[in-house]
Scaffold this motif. Structure first.
Motif, mmCIF file in Angstrom:
data_model
loop_
_atom_site.group_PDB
_atom_site.id
_atom_site.type_symbol
_atom_site.label_atom_id
_atom_site.label_comp_id
_atom_site.label_asym_id
_atom_site.label_seq_id
_atom_site.Cartn_x
_atom_site.Cartn_y
_atom_site.Cartn_z
ATOM 1 N N HIS A 59 0.808 -1.215 0.000
ATOM 2 C CA HIS A 59 0.000 0.000 0.000
ATOM 3 C C HIS A 59 0.852 1.282 0.000
ATOM 4 C CE1 HIS A 59 -3.073 -2.819 1.926
ATOM 5 N NE2 HIS A 59 -3.583 -2.466 0.759
ATOM 6 N N TYR A 68 -6.130 6.495 -10.330
ATOM 7 C CA TYR A 68 -7.074 5.370 -10.389
ATOM 8 C C TYR A 68 -6.495 4.170 -9.652
ATOM 9 C CZ TYR A 68 -9.811 7.733 -14.041
ATOM 10 O OH TYR A 68 -10.589 8.617 -14.747
ATOM 11 N N ASN A 69 -7.359 3.468 -8.924
ATOM 12 C CA ASN A 69 -6.972 2.231 -8.241
ATOM 13 C C ASN A 69 -5.765 2.415 -7.313
ATOM 14 O OD1 ASN A 69 -8.968 0.727 -9.759
ATOM 15 N ND2 ASN A 69 -7.565 0.855 -11.503
ATOM 16 N N ASP A 70 -5.732 3.542 -6.643
ATOM 17 C CA ASP A 70 -4.672 3.805 -5.672
ATOM 18 C C ASP A 70 -4.997 3.029 -4.400
ATOM 19 O OD1 ASP A 70 -2.957 4.825 -3.722
ATOM 20 O OD2 ASP A 70 -3.046 6.877 -4.472
ATOM 21 N N SER A 71 -4.393 1.847 -4.258
ATOM 22 C CA SER A 71 -4.729 0.979 -3.120
ATOM 23 C C SER A 71 -4.287 1.590 -1.797
ATOM 24 C CB SER A 71 -4.103 -0.407 -3.312
ATOM 25 O OG SER A 71 -2.677 -0.317 -3.316
ATOM 26 N N GLU A 74 -6.967 3.971 -0.750
ATOM 27 C CA GLU A 74 -8.171 3.252 -0.328
ATOM 28 C C GLU A 74 -8.015 2.684 1.075
ATOM 29 O OE1 GLU A 74 -8.666 0.482 -3.496
ATOM 30 O OE2 GLU A 74 -9.314 2.021 -4.946
ATOM 31 N N GLU A 273 -12.993 8.392 -6.639
ATOM 32 C CA GLU A 273 -12.298 7.431 -7.491
ATOM 33 C C GLU A 273 -10.979 7.953 -8.034
ATOM 34 O OE1 GLU A 273 -13.387 4.272 -7.760
ATOM 35 O OE2 GLU A 273 -14.851 5.000 -6.294
#
Length: 420
Positions: A59, A68-71, A74, A273
């Protein structure tokens, strides 16, 4: 050689003041134990949240561009929601201050024709322009959002009946400021915030109850969402950043209201998002992990300052024995000379820019010159040792921060010595 002996060798502090400080510290031992116990409870809370959300080394990879899709982002937001007991959270380095985070939440959830209620008197000075109390380009008032406030009772407690009467059919949101700002009043504890929220919800269950949580995180064992707050808002360069976060703010609460804020921060259709963290996640999370202990040290510093300055004959708020709702300690210094002397003492005790001499100046968001002392590793980071004051009667200085308890204590003694 102990702390006081070492400090006295490096700084010309009055022996009488050192003797007084030793006595004050001994007397405050029970208060310090309580601060340590609360820090321990909150440490377990943060650790458990990180374990539950399965924080991993993967992470920490930086995200760029759209994000986008930045874990990392999140899991960071999931941990904040877990720690603060909310459905969701928006935690972004792009929110540059507590005022910015509050602005995002207000504009995201208010529409033309709505009314904003402040049930705890006038908010902090920098929100005057945001709300439109002071006419300003782009304010809520310009967008047709009206404003009203309920004042405190003469004894400094919230006027619960007055708050209920202030709720109208147009009231969409109530913003409850936990800390005192530049006012001479008690800060609000979570239980007290809960009573305000209960009274507002009894008048109209649909009112969004938001709490400006700046300076209050981890001071107690519970947070405002546990008392019924729909939104909890704060700055990462204050308590929850633990001195490591280099920028950022958070908005935690019910999913709908958090998403409304996210749409305002980014754009409609994108919301949460997007938004790259650009390598900020490790420092934000490590700062959060350290925050309970850092805040515990700040509380000790605030209590010590309150007790010491009270012994020296100055009015203080809160008093040394009162329960604490935040890390801010107000001291009424009575003269502009005392304010400048105190702030220059704090500055000289700083690890960064100790050689600088703070001067009052006009600053964006304030209606009078303000003097600020903060030799910080992160610009404007008031979880680090800092003190500031509006240069107006009755000349009250507001002290907060200290990444370690002993640094806070050293700064207090050096600043107090400049006055005595």
């Amino acid at each position: 050689m102990d702390f006081y002996d070492c400090l006295s060798r490096e700084f010309p502090i009055s022996p009488k003041l050192i003797a007084l400080a030793r006595t004050v510290e001994k007397r405050l031992e029970p208060r310090f134990r309580l601060a340590d116990e609360i820090a321990g409870v909150n440490q377990v809370k943060v650790l458990s949240a990180m374990r539950r959300q399965r924080l991993g080394e993967s992470h920490f990879a930086p995200a760029t561009g759209y994000g986008y899709n930045d874990s990392g982002r999140e899991v960071l937001e999931a941990i904040y929601a877990d720690v603060f007991g909310t459905e969701d959270a928006l935690v972004r380095p792009q929110m540059i201050s507590g005022t910015h985070a509050l602005t995002v939440a207000l504009f995201g959830n208010l529409r033309p024709g709505d009314e904003l209620l402040s049930p705890a008197g006038k908010p902090y000075d920098t929100l005057d322009a945001v709300i439109g109390i002071r006419p300003s380009k782009g304010s809520l008032a310009e967008y047709g959002v009206t404003y009203r406030q309920a004042e405190f009772l003469p004894d400094g407690t919230p006027d619960l009946d007055g708050i209920a009467r202030a709720v109208t059919s147009r009231t969409k949101m109530a913003l409850i400021q936990r800390s005192k700002g530049y006012a001479w009043r008690r800060s609000l504890g979570v239980d007290e915030i809960g009573r305000i929220i209960s009274r507002i919800k009894a008048a109209d269950p649909g009112v969004i109850c938001a709490v400006d949580n700046c300076y209050g995180e981890f001071v107690g064992e519970t947070e405002p969402a546990e008392a019924g707050a729909d939104l909890v808002i704060g700055s990462l360069i204050k308590n929850p950043g633990g001195g490591l976060a280099q920028s950022g703010g958070y908005i935690a609460g019910k999913r709908e209201y958090v998403e409304n804020a996210a749409v305002r921060l980014t754009s409609p259709g994108l919301g949460k998002e997007v938004g790259p963290t650009m390598g900020a996640v490790p420092r934000m999370l490590q700062g959060l992990f350290l925050a309970p202990q850092v805040v515990g040290g700040c509380v000790k510093g605030a209590v010590f300052l309150s007790a010491l300055m009270s012994e020296l004959g100055f009015a203080v708020l809160p008093s040394p024995g009162e329960p604490r709702a935040d890390i801010v300690q107000a001291v009424r210094l009575n003269t502009p000379e005392n304010v400048l002397a105190f702030c220059r003492g704090i500055q000289s005790a700083s690890p960064v820019d100790s050689f600088a001499a703070p001067e009052p100046s006009s600053m964006p968001g304030y209606d009078c010159p303000v003097v600020m002392a903060a030799g910080a590793f992160v610009q404007g980071s008031s979880i680090e040792l800092s003190a500031d004051a509006p240069m107006r009667e009755p000349y009250t200085v507001y002290f907060q921060g200290g990444l370690t308890w002993r640094h806070a204590q050293a700064g207090i003694l050096i600043a107090a010595n400049e006055i005595v």
